[in-house]
Design a protein around this motif. Structure first.
Motif, PDB file in Angstrom:
ATOM      1  N   ALA A 215       1.260  -0.947  -0.262  1.00 23.50           N
ATOM      2  CA  ALA A 215      -0.055   0.275   0.060  1.00 23.50           C
ATOM      3  C   ALA A 215       1.026   0.995   0.367  1.00 23.50           C
ATOM      4  CB  ALA A 215      -1.126  -0.051   0.998  1.00 23.50           C
ATOM      5  N   ILE A 216       1.708   1.447   0.832  1.00 28.04           N
ATOM      6  CA  ILE A 216       2.820   2.625   1.106  1.00 28.04           C
ATOM      7  C   ILE A 216       3.304   2.665  -0.777  1.00 28.04           C
ATOM      8  CG2 ILE A 216       4.966   3.861   1.919  1.00 28.04           C
ATOM      9  CD1 ILE A 216       4.686   1.597   4.734  1.00 28.04           C
ATOM     10  N   VAL A 217       4.444   1.325  -1.089  1.00 29.72           N
ATOM     11  CA  VAL A 217       4.582   1.497  -2.539  1.00 29.72           C
ATOM     12  C   VAL A 217       4.146   2.131  -3.452  1.00 29.72           C
ATOM     13  CG1 VAL A 217       5.576   0.388  -4.304  1.00 29.72           C
ATOM     14  CG2 VAL A 217       6.005   0.059  -1.911  1.00 29.72           C
ATOM     15  N   TYR A 218       2.243   1.575  -3.689  1.00 31.15           N
ATOM     16  CA  TYR A 218       1.929   2.137  -4.044  1.00 31.15           C
ATOM     17  C   TYR A 218       1.134   3.593  -3.915  1.00 31.15           C
ATOM     18  CZ  TYR A 218      -3.342   2.373  -6.192  1.00 31.15           C
ATOM     19  OH  TYR A 218      -4.293   3.177  -6.729  1.00 31.15           O
ATOM     20  N   ILE A 219       0.615   3.636  -2.995  1.00 31.22           N
ATOM     21  CA  ILE A 219       0.041   5.231  -2.681  1.00 31.22           C
ATOM     22  C   ILE A 219       1.770   6.602  -3.482  1.00 31.22           C
ATOM     23  CG2 ILE A 219       0.167   7.343  -0.880  1.00 31.22           C
ATOM     24  CD1 ILE A 219      -1.405   5.503   0.573  1.00 31.22           C
ATOM     25  N   SER A 220       3.472   5.495  -2.594  1.00 29.90           N
ATOM     26  CA  SER A 220       4.289   6.806  -3.571  1.00 29.90           C
ATOM     27  C   SER A 220       4.190   6.921  -4.723  1.00 29.90           C
ATOM     28  CB  SER A 220       5.534   6.078  -2.758  1.00 29.90           C
ATOM     29  OG  SER A 220       5.652   4.975  -2.320  1.00 29.90           O
ATOM     30  N   ASN A 221       3.874   6.158  -5.747  1.00 31.49           N
ATOM     31  CA  ASN A 221       3.632   5.724  -7.070  1.00 31.49           C
ATOM     32  C   ASN A 221       2.956   6.933  -7.683  1.00 31.49           C
ATOM     33  OD1 ASN A 221       6.014   4.451  -6.735  1.00 31.49           O
ATOM     34  ND2 ASN A 221       5.394   2.586  -7.384  1.00 31.49           N
ATOM     35  N   LEU A 222       1.796   7.593  -6.591  1.00 32.92           N
ATOM     36  CA  LEU A 222       0.888   8.038  -7.284  1.00 32.92           C
ATOM     37  C   LEU A 222       1.108   9.529  -8.180  1.00 32.92           C
ATOM     38  CD1 LEU A 222      -1.884   7.143  -4.789  1.00 32.92           C
ATOM     39  CD2 LEU A 222      -2.102   6.330  -7.161  1.00 32.92           C
TER      40      LEU A 222
END
Length: 363
Positions: A356-363
């Protein structure tokens, strides 16, 4: 016809008011009735506990003079020899929880305990300690936490030990080491520097040592499992009381399965370690080497003593786990099981959070 004398450790201790079982109340010098609350003081011993001369017992000459018969039940699962009074509520092995078969009870002769260390904490307090410990365990199976809610899983046991006393005399040879330092140059160029290196000068040493070895404690029982951990097996032997079977009321008593002769071998080994320590102290200097020790023990005596411990047995996926609480100090130790599924879902949750952290940081 004269009736046979009933052995004192077999006497049933009943309440004079209601006839119910009297139990020893930990931390006191009295017996208490759980039904009507009646208390009965344990009469103080007229003499101190007796140290028995070792040699006649090793030669089997004195074993009959300080022995008696006791009713024993052997656990078929772990091999523990247990004395459980006829009015004890739970006929299950204190170590592994396996049923004990009353019909298998047998009379055995044992060397009478010379001393007992009475329980200082009661079952309720011991259970609270166990419950608090289980509550703090990560990834413990739910069944273990449920087991921690039931005080019947925590049982009081008097475990047998041997203690040995002896006068020790030994002659030794060895070396005394004295440190000195030399200056050395290391490195090269800009990294060149001087350092101090320690060296040792050795000098021959010899001499004799003597002293009294008091209360060498050697365990007197051996099972296939359920070994009391060293973290728990520390008692203050200054609180030992002369043996009185009243202190055993309401508790399980384990019979020694390690013979006196084997216990003596263990005590002799400990005495040799003590002699080595004394020799090093006598040699002095900064460090020591002991090459040989000629040790002699004299005036050897021993006691059979009973020490308090609470035991909780738990099975998880076919494997047994034991937890131990020192009945004097409250120290706890034991091997615990882990829940595979709790660990699995915990790792899964961590992976989900990272994702989830990786996904949010790539937004």
């Amino acid at each position: 016809m004269q009736q046979p004398k009933q052995q004192k450790s077999e006497l049933k201790k009943s309440c004079v008011n209601c006839g119910a079982e009297l139990r020893y109340a930990p931390g006191t010098t009295s017996l208490k009735c759980d039904y009507c609350g009646y208390t009965q003081e344990i009469e103080p011993a007229e003499t101190t506990f007796e140290e028995l001369e070792l040699k006649p017992y090793l030669d089997r000459l004195g074993s009959q003079s300080h022995s008696e018969e006791i009713t024993m039940l052997q656990c078929k699962s772990c091999g523990a020899e247990q004395h459980i009074e006829e009015n004890y509520k739970s006929l299950h092995c204190v170590y592994c929880g396996s049923p004990l078969i009353v019909e298998d009870a047998k009379k055995e002769t044992w060397i009478l305990p010379g001393a007992v260390l009475p329980f200082q904490i009661n079952q309720q307090k011991a259970h609270q300690i166990f419950k608090k410990w289980v509550k703090g365990l990560w990834f413990a199976p739910n069944d273990l936490k449920k087991a921690a809610l039931d005080p019947q899983f925590t049982k009081g046991l008097y475990a047998p030990y041997w203690t040995f006393d002896a006068q020790l005399y030994a002659e030794y040879t060895g070396q005394r080491g004295e440190y000195y330092y030399v200056t050395k140059t290391v490195g090269s160029g800009k990294n060149k520097r001087t350092v101090q290196k320690r060296r040792t000068r050795w000098y021959p040493a010899s001499g004799s040592i003597s002293g009294f070895v008091d209360d060498t404690l050697i365990k007197a029982s051996k099972q296939r499992s359920g070994i009391i951990p060293s973290k728990v097996a520390h008692w203050n032997l200054k609180d030992l009381q002369p043996f009185d079977s009243s202190f055993l009321a309401g508790f399980v008593t384990e019979k020694y399965t390690i013979p006196l002769q084997d216990g003596h071998l263990g005590a002799t080994k400990e005495a040799r370690n003590i002699a080595n320590t004394w020799a090093r102290r006598d040699i002095g200097g900064d460090t020591q080497r002991v090459h040989s020790i000629d040790m002699k023990l004299s005036k050897e005596t021993f006691k059979h003593i009973l020490l308090p411990v609470y035991v909780s047995a738990y099975k998880f996926k076919g494997k047994r786990y034991n937890f131990f609480i020192n009945g004097q100090t409250g120290a706890l130790s034991g091997k615990r099981p882990y829940s595979f599924w709790k660990i699995f879902f915990f790792v899964l949750a961590i992976i989900a959070v990272i994702a989830a952290i990786v996904y949010i940081s790539n937004l």
